[in-house]
Design a protein around this motif. Structure first.
Motif, mmCIF file in Angstrom:
data_model
loop_
_atom_site.group_PDB
_atom_site.id
_atom_site.type_symbol
_atom_site.label_atom_id
_atom_site.label_comp_id
_atom_site.label_asym_id
_atom_site.label_seq_id
_atom_site.Cartn_x
_atom_site.Cartn_y
_atom_site.Cartn_z
ATOM 1 N N PHE A 1 34.878 -5.911 87.298
ATOM 2 C CA PHE A 1 34.877 -6.299 88.706
ATOM 3 C C PHE A 1 34.730 -5.076 89.604
ATOM 4 C CE2 PHE A 1 39.347 -5.914 87.397
ATOM 5 C CZ PHE A 1 39.891 -5.082 88.366
ATOM 6 N N LEU A 2 34.260 -5.336 90.813
ATOM 7 C CA LEU A 2 34.211 -4.347 91.878
ATOM 8 C C LEU A 2 35.422 -4.537 92.779
ATOM 9 C CD1 LEU A 2 30.452 -4.634 92.942
ATOM 10 C CD2 LEU A 2 31.484 -2.673 91.783
ATOM 11 N N PHE A 3 35.858 -3.454 93.428
ATOM 12 C CA PHE A 3 36.969 -3.546 94.359
ATOM 13 C C PHE A 3 36.980 -2.299 95.238
ATOM 14 C CE2 PHE A 3 38.453 -1.209 90.762
ATOM 15 C CZ PHE A 3 39.437 -0.344 91.194
ATOM 16 N N THR A 4 37.733 -2.339 96.312
ATOM 17 C CA THR A 4 37.916 -1.150 97.145
ATOM 18 C C THR A 4 39.244 -0.503 96.767
ATOM 19 O OG1 THR A 4 39.018 -2.364 98.930
ATOM 20 C CG2 THR A 4 36.617 -2.161 99.050
ATOM 21 N N HIS A 5 39.283 0.833 96.866
ATOM 22 C CA HIS A 5 40.489 1.554 96.454
ATOM 23 C C HIS A 5 40.664 2.793 97.323
ATOM 24 C CE1 HIS A 5 43.615 2.975 93.683
ATOM 25 N NE2 HIS A 5 43.068 4.173 93.780
ATOM 26 N N ASP A 6 41.887 3.024 97.762
ATOM 27 C CA ASP A 6 42.207 4.244 98.500
ATOM 28 C C ASP A 6 43.634 4.652 98.172
ATOM 29 O OD1 ASP A 6 43.989 3.414 101.162
ATOM 30 O OD2 ASP A 6 42.698 1.803 100.452
ATOM 31 N N PRO B 1 40.241 8.690 100.711
ATOM 32 C CA PRO B 1 39.829 7.571 101.559
ATOM 33 C C PRO B 1 39.273 6.428 100.721
ATOM 34 C CG PRO B 1 38.159 9.268 101.599
ATOM 35 C CD PRO B 1 39.308 9.826 100.798
ATOM 36 N N LYS B 2 39.025 5.316 101.363
ATOM 37 C CA LYS B 2 38.569 4.120 100.660
ATOM 38 C C LYS B 2 37.174 4.322 100.088
ATOM 39 C CE LYS B 2 39.918 0.200 102.146
ATOM 40 N NZ LYS B 2 40.152 -1.006 102.956
ATOM 41 N N ASN B 3 37.020 3.961 98.817
ATOM 42 C CA ASN B 3 35.733 3.953 98.132
ATOM 43 C C ASN B 3 35.554 2.626 97.418
ATOM 44 O OD1 ASN B 3 34.035 6.366 98.328
ATOM 45 N ND2 ASN B 3 35.800 7.484 97.519
ATOM 46 N N ILE B 4 34.308 2.351 97.024
ATOM 47 C CA ILE B 4 34.016 1.200 96.176
ATOM 48 C C ILE B 4 34.167 1.652 94.728
ATOM 49 C CG2 ILE B 4 32.393 -0.634 95.612
ATOM 50 C CD1 ILE B 4 33.213 -0.590 98.559
ATOM 51 N N TYR B 5 34.923 0.901 93.940
ATOM 52 C CA TYR B 5 35.158 1.236 92.541
ATOM 53 C C TYR B 5 34.620 0.141 91.626
ATOM 54 C CZ TYR B 5 38.248 5.289 93.237
ATOM 55 O OH TYR B 5 38.748 6.530 93.541
ATOM 56 N N LEU B 6 34.262 0.565 90.413
ATOM 57 C CA LEU B 6 33.855 -0.362 89.359
ATOM 58 C C LEU B 6 34.911 -0.315 88.258
ATOM 59 C CD1 LEU B 6 31.801 -2.273 87.979
ATOM 60 C CD2 LEU B 6 30.696 -0.227 87.027
ATOM 61 N N TYR B 7 35.513 -1.474 87.975
ATOM 62 C CA TYR B 7 36.495 -1.578 86.893
ATOM 63 C C TYR B 7 35.805 -2.192 85.679
ATOM 64 C CZ TYR B 7 40.673 -2.947 84.284
ATOM 65 O OH TYR B 7 41.623 -3.102 83.303
#
Length: 506
Positions: A456-461, A466-472
């Motif tokens: 899944f994709l999600f935002t993380h900070d 700062p907030k980035n888009i992450y790939l889990y």
């Protein structure tokens, strides 16, 4: 003469006069400064900077040209790009689209939110829509391989409307911005958007008077503005709700079927139906979410669920009793059915199962009129049968996202000053226990891969990032896929040491 009749109490001394005058002058100064700041902000809001051309510069370009390193300041914080709403390609999941809000460099006099595309195998990014100061794209849906529907105030009227973006066969070789096609041209803002997975129906909201259409509301507002100015009469609560006055119009969801014309452009096949017509209530509820979180289409797209508050009387001012209603969209007349009205506490955020039109989950509180009460997740099967999932769990659920197979939920919740993600498999099994996938920083907005339940994709900070888009991809593999703020972070000095602590209440 007793102490209450003393001359000093009736006629203050000159020293007291001076103090009173001093405080009056101070108060007037505060009012004057506030007025000036308000007019400045009003100027930039109503008079956006010129259409971007030579004056466009990303924070990445601005900080790359700086030669020195300086202490991280609030100005740097404001210059950070804000990233949100990552969404996989709907079929192969090899690319994604997300929103990026960026600010005019270096003076911050304006901002712009645009759609961005990224190749998840090469991390190549492409800015899809043209950045124009004080123009914001939002609430987008990837309909198929090459089509995106979204809301934006790019319309010539300055109002937020529905737009369509057609992608080329190979986005990675794009050399210029795409020009979106305007679908709607209402006389009111379109504030929220939800599209069913088939791309055959959508829901949007406008702020309308309870018993008037979109055009009738706009006509009435034009007349009222010309005749009465800024004088309003209130006959019930709320008068003001957080940061806005309740002046009559309500957020009402409109549902409509859509099709493509011979040129591939979407259009409405009929007049949109106001689901809450003649009901003096809001959906989405003001200040507490949007259409993506408070509305839901069923797996087939033939049912619609929404959250609303009971705004019809002044009792709403001391109540937090939200309820969930469902609507059969295949019926000749749309009738809302309340599925939670037996609970006098808050019920919100319905989520239909991706495989079963009869099943949905939602967040529910059990203590009436207590906004801080714990939110549980409830399961509903369409026949008024409800089950509380994880009934003995102490966590309060902030959001729930279905897996593709409809057997698991990804839960977002607060835990030890963080916002973490759990996976809850086999949700109806009494022996199933949620597994924590991410336990650091703040993670939000889970979007499941279209063919892989584990990704899944999600935002993380975090405090230091700062907030980035992450790939889990797995517990052992989680990586950021966006680097928009890296040049800024390379030119500032800030602490990277973070310690946690607990408070013991005695």
């Amino acid at each position: 003469m007793n102490s209450f009749d003393s001359y000093d109490l009736i006629k203050p001394k000159p020293k007291i006069y001076g103090t009173v005058i001093k405080y009056i002058c101070l108060g007037l100064s505060v009012v004057l400064v506030s007025f000036i700041l308000w007019k400045i902000s009003d100027y930039f809001e109503k008079k956006p900077l010129a259409r971007n051309g030579t004056n466009y510069q990303s924070n990445s370009e601005y900080y790359k040209q700086l030669t020195g390193i300086h202490e991280f300041s609030q100005l740097d914080n404001l210059r950070l790009d804000r990233l949100s709403s990552p969404r996989f390609h709907p079929h192969n999941g090899k690319s994604a689209v997300y929103l990026r809000q960026q600010y005019h460099m270096p003076d911050l006099k304006g901002s712009s939110t645009t759609l961005h595309w990224i190749d998840l195998e090469t991390n190549k990014t492409v800015q899809l829509t043209r950045p124009i100061w004080n123009i914001h794209d939002e609430s987008f849906y990837w309909i198929d391989n090459k089509t995106i529907l979204f809301l934006s105030n790019r319309a010539s009227s300055g109002l937020t409307q529905l737009f369509q973006l057609n992608l080329p066969d190979d986005v990675s070789v794009m050399s210029s911005y795409l020009d979106p096609i305007q679908i709607t041209n209402y006389t009111l803002n379109v504030d929220h958007l939800l599209v069913n997975r088939q791309g055959t129906r959508l829901a949007f909201s406008c702020q309308v008077y309870a018993n008037l259409s979109i055009q009738q509301t706009a006509d009435r507002q034009t007349i009222e503005k010309a005749s009465s100015g800024s004088v309003y009469k209130f006959d019930k609560l709320f008068i003001r709700y957080w940061n806005e006055y309740i002046l009559g119009p309500r957020n009402h969801p409109f549902v409509v079927s859509i099709e493509r014309n011979k040129n591939g452009i979407f259009y409405f096949t009929s007049t949109p139906t106001d689901v809450l017509f003649d009901v003096d209530a809001d959906s989405p509820i003001r200040s507490f979410g949007d259409g993506q979180s408070q509305w839901s289409f069923s797996a087939s797209g033939n049912k619609f669920a929404y959250t609303r508050q009971h705004d019809e009387t002044s009792a709403v001012a001391w109540s937090v009793n939200y309820d969930i209603y469902t609507v059969d969209l295949t019926a000749s007349k749309l009738i809302s059915v309340c599925i939670t009205c037996e609970n006098f506490a808050a019920d919100a955020n319905p989520r239909y199962s991706p495989i079963d039109d009869q099943v949905l989950v939602y967040r529910s509180q059990s203590i009436p009129n207590y906004p801080a009460a714990q939110f549980k997740v409830k399961w509903y099967n369409g026949s008024h049968t409800k089950r509380t999932l994880l009934s003995s769990w102490s966590h309060s659920i902030a959001a729930a996202t279905w897996s593709l197979d409809g057997q698991s939920l990804f839960l977002e919740l607060g835990e030890e000053a963080r916002h973490v993600i759990y996976r809850f498999s086999n949700i109806l099994s009494p022996s199933s226990t949620p597994i924590r996938l991410i336990n650091r920083g703040s993670s939000h907005d889970v979007n499941i891969h279209p063919t892989n339940n584990e990704m899944f994709l999600f935002t993380h900070d975090s405090i230091t990032k700062p907030k980035n888009i992450y790939l889990y991809e797995s517990i052992a593999s989680m990586r950021p896929i966006t680097i928009h703020n890296n040049n800024l972070l390379d030119k500032v000095r800030m602490s990277t040491v973070v310690e946690t602590f607990n408070l013991a209440w005695i």
